[in-house]
Design a protein around this motif. Structure first.
Motif, PDB file in Angstrom:
ATOM      1  N   LYS A 194      37.836  16.055  23.613  1.00 58.56           N
ATOM      2  CA  LYS A 194      36.872  16.617  24.929  1.00 58.56           C
ATOM      3  C   LYS A 194      37.995  16.880  25.927  1.00 58.56           C
ATOM      4  N   TYR A 195      39.051  16.324  26.066  1.00 58.60           N
ATOM      5  CA  TYR A 195      40.165  16.836  27.005  1.00 58.60           C
ATOM      6  C   TYR A 195      41.312  17.260  26.603  1.00 58.60           C
ATOM      7  N   ALA A 196      41.981  16.742  25.667  1.00 62.95           N
ATOM      8  CA  ALA A 196      43.383  17.147  25.184  1.00 62.95           C
ATOM      9  C   ALA A 196      43.261  18.232  24.397  1.00 62.95           C
ATOM     10  N   GLN A 226      42.834   7.132  22.993  1.00 67.06           N
ATOM     11  CA  GLN A 226      43.523   6.529  24.147  1.00 67.06           C
ATOM     12  C   GLN A 226      44.292   7.783  24.992  1.00 67.06           C
ATOM     13  N   ILE A 227      44.328   8.854  24.277  1.00 67.57           N
ATOM     14  CA  ILE A 227      45.224   9.986  24.835  1.00 67.57           C
ATOM     15  C   ILE A 227      43.933  10.873  25.224  1.00 67.57           C
ATOM     16  N   ASP A 228      42.909  11.381  24.714  1.00 67.16           N
ATOM     17  CA  ASP A 228      41.828  12.153  24.864  1.00 67.16           C
ATOM     18  C   ASP A 228      40.988  11.375  26.209  1.00 67.16           C
ATOM     19  N   ILE A 229      41.469  11.533  27.279  1.00 69.06           N
ATOM     20  CA  ILE A 229      40.721  11.046  28.562  1.00 69.06           C
ATOM     21  C   ILE A 229      40.825  11.849  29.343  1.00 69.06           C
ATOM     22  N   PRO A 230      39.754  12.015  30.278  1.00 72.23           N
ATOM     23  CA  PRO A 230      39.654  12.907  31.333  1.00 72.23           C
ATOM     24  C   PRO A 230      40.745  12.544  32.380  1.00 72.23           C
ATOM     25  N   ARG A 231      41.375  13.798  32.751  1.00 70.05           N
ATOM     26  CA  ARG A 231      42.725  13.659  33.690  1.00 70.05           C
ATOM     27  C   ARG A 231      42.296  13.833  34.985  1.00 70.05           C
TER      28      ARG A 231
END
Length: 668
Positions: free
Chosen positions: A271-273, A340-345
């Motif tokens: 989604k984000y990464a 855990q890495i693919d989260i919205p920043r």
């Protein structure tokens, strides 16, 4: 007796009857039975009678009014009579609240704000009770219990201690407590922890949750089971009734079957990464099957995960997806890291303010003269102070040329006097005076929005050509020379570069490079364009919304220049004829500020965007109110109205939804 006087007589008769009953009740000994009868009697009269019978002291609110009717043929004890009196008050929307030696009688609407006891003997008395809930959420019970209470009752849930506070009449409070006890016992359910050997807990929970939601939609009730995945231990937490847990436990065992071939393939949509960057990192860690070999080729320790096969991870940039082929245990570790890495920043909006205020004052005064007696064999003399104030020599040179230049005329006021003769002595004198005041107030507000730990740059200005070299080139034609000049273009304006790093909480580290440049007026002796440049490179820590000053400049310059003829320029009184003076005062104040704001969700981002959007749209709207000059049929362009909620397109069947897809051989 006329019809008009009948109601009045009935009222007086009822009041007299109530007084007589009160006197009769008061005259009876303790433990006696009472048979009161009130027919359309004033409520305050009834309260006075009850006070005489029970010996209780009442404080009656001024809003307590009304008429009551109470008929009985069965004798009542004193306690039963008081219970009936409390019920009578409740029917008229009043309540009796003990207060020391007195009992307050107030409207129901004010009862919750007055102190009330936690216990009482009368079922109609107002009480406050705290009920502890052990197995269900107290806040969820508020919506269920609220319809069982009257408008004057009070019900509040205490989230931290999971308690309910109830203010109501004792009879209804006891009923509510019985309902809470029944619901609290039925809500208690066992929780099972089921460890998986082959399947991934997240996949199993997603599959079975779909089944549970379908069952809930068909029955229209609450979910029969609750399933939660625990990724670290690869376990499924199952809660619900025993029968439902048995059924779902069998489904979990069926899904937890080993896959033929010892591995599977999954497609995980990010989604984000960035898929390419993340695939490189994962291959560095899991490229050897998920674990490094033991030292010396020794067998792994007991309890360690065996190396079940190779791990292959590659990225698909068009869909920003990862294609992962790995053993099930290694797959669990990979997907846990990806989740855990693919989260919205979060994003940061940086507002920079550059303020420059300068004040400039200048004053010039000088006298220059010339005497020419060469026509009569007399003396020749002149004064010239060219570096202070242009005078008679500069004007004479400009006038004598074939193309007189207006630039030779000095600024300010110029006064001339003289006499020019063909024979004899000629003379001329010029007085020049100048007074100048200038103020500059410049405010620049560059703004930029950037992701956390990403670099952003904004430049507003223009590219200015600078001459870097020139030479003459001999052409092919004999005697022809071609001049050649090299030019380099440099950006001039305001440049902002920033890299934010948001820490835990609301603080952030900002790496900032702020530069402002402008073209300065031409200076004497300069070979090309002169640039005024201000540049700050700094790393600071700031809180969300905090304003910091990055740096500043306070410059105060005073220049005084005087030119004079030696000796004569200091003669009192006449010295001003032989000197020229100039004074210049320049004072500059410049400061640079920043204000970073963390935008953690779409609501904050939408607010900032709509604020700037509406600002520009309002300026366009104000311009559109005036007709276009010389083209009245034309209209001023106007931005469309900003939608409050953007339209989200519906996902097509089979299209990735950003969660997770599985390959054809994962077996689930």
């Amino acid at each position: 007796m006329s019809a008009g006087t009948a109601p009045g007589r009935l009222t007086r008769l009822a009041a007299s009857t109530a007084v007589a009953i009160a006197i009769a009740l008061a005259a009876k000994p303790a433990g006696a039975q009472f048979t009161p009868n009130y027919q359309d009697t004033d409520l305050r009269t009834v309260i006075a009678a009850i006070s005489e019978v029970t010996g209780r002291n009442f404080l009656i609110d001024s809003r307590v009014t009304g008429r009551v009717t109470f008929l009985t043929s069965t004798p009542l004890s004193e306690e039963a009579l008081y219970e009936a009196f409390l019920t009578m008050l409740e029917m008229n929307q009043f309540v009796a609240i003990p207060d020391g030696e007195f009992i307050r009688i107030v409207p129901d609407a004010n009862s919750r704000t007055l102190p009330s006891p936690t216990t009482a003997d009368e079922r109609g008395a107002l009480v406050t009770q705290v009920v502890r809930v052990d197995n269900v959420n107290a806040a969820q019970l508020v919506a269920v219990l609220r319809p069982m209470l009257g408008q004057s009752a009070h019900l509040t849930a205490l989230q931290n201690s999971n308690m309910l506070v109830i203010v109501d009449r004792l009879a209804n409070v006891e009923r509510i407590v019985d309902v809470i006890d029944a619901m609290d016992r039925e809500a208690a359910q066992d929780i099972e922890v089921i460890r998986l050997e082959h399947a991934f807990a997240g996949d199993v929970v997603r599959t079975l949750s779909t089944t549970a939601q379908a069952t809930q939609a068909a029955t229209g009730g609450m979910p029969l089971v609750q399933l939660v995945a625990h990724d670290r231990t690869n376990s499924v937490l199952l809660s619900g009734s025993q029968a439902e847990r048995l059924r779902y436990r069998a489904l979990i065992a069926f899904l937890d079957e080993p896959v033929q071939g010892g591995g599977d393939t999954r497609v995980h949509y990010l989604k984000y990464a960035d898929a390419e960057d993340l695939a490189t990192r994962l291959n560095e860690q899991f490229g050897r099957g998920g674990s490094a070999p033991a030292a010396g080729g020794a067998a792994p320790p007991e309890g360690a995960l065996p190396d079940e096969g190779p791990v292959v991870i590659w990225a698909h940039p068009p869909t920003n997806a990862l294609v992962i082929n790995a053993p099930s245990r290694v797959m669990q570790n990979i997907l846990a890291i990806v989740d855990q890495i693919d989260i919205p920043r979060a994003q940061v909006q940086v507002n920079a303010i550059i303020v420059e205020m300068s004040e400039q004052k200048a004053a010039e005064l000088g006298v220059t003269w010339v005497v020419d007696g060469s026509g009569g064999n007399d003396a020749i003399g002149l004064t010239n102070f060219g570096s202070t104030t242009p005078g008679v020599v500069q004007l004479g040179t400009a006038a004598a040329s074939d193309t007189p230049s207006p630039q030779a005329i000095p600024e300010g006021g110029v006064f001339a006097v003289g006499r020019i003769r063909d024979q004899g002595t000629s003379w001329a004198a010029i007085v020049s005076a100048l007074r100048g005041d200038g103020q500059v107030n410049i405010i620049s507000e560059p703004q930029i929005m950037v992701l956390d730990n990403a670099e952003a740059e904004q430049h507003v200005g223009q590219e200015v050509p600078f001459r870097t070299g020139e030479y003459a080139q001999v052409g092919q034609v004999p005697g022809a020379i071609n001049p050649f000049t090299t030019i380099n273009r440099e950006p001039v304006g305001t440049t902002l570069r920033i890299t934010p790093q948001i820490n835990e909480g609301s603080g952030m580290i900002l790496t900032i490079e702020l530069e402002q440049s402008s073209i300065a007026p031409g200076a004497q002796g300069a070979a090309d364009i002169i640039l005024n440049q201000r540049r700050i490179v700094s790393e600071v820590f700031a809180q969300d919304g905090e304003i910091l000053v990055l740096g500043g400049l306070i410059d105060d310059q005073l220049r005084q220049n005087e030119q004079r003829v030696p000796g004569l320029g200091r003669v009192p009184g006449l010295g001003w004829l032989f000197r020229a003076r100039s004074t210049e005062r320049v004072k500059t104040n410049m400061l640079m500020f920043i204000r970073p704001v963390i935008l953690r969700d779409s609501v904050q981002r939408q607010f900032v965007t709509s604020q700037k959007y509406e600002y520009i749209r309002e300026l366009q709207r104000q311009q559109s109110e005036e007709p276009v000059r010389l083209m009245r049929e034309e209209t001023v362009p106007l931005l469309p109205e900003l939608e409050s909620e953007p339209t989200i397109p519906q996902a097509q069947p089979g299209a990735p939804n950003g969660d997770e897809g599985t390959g054809s051989n994962d077996g689930d």
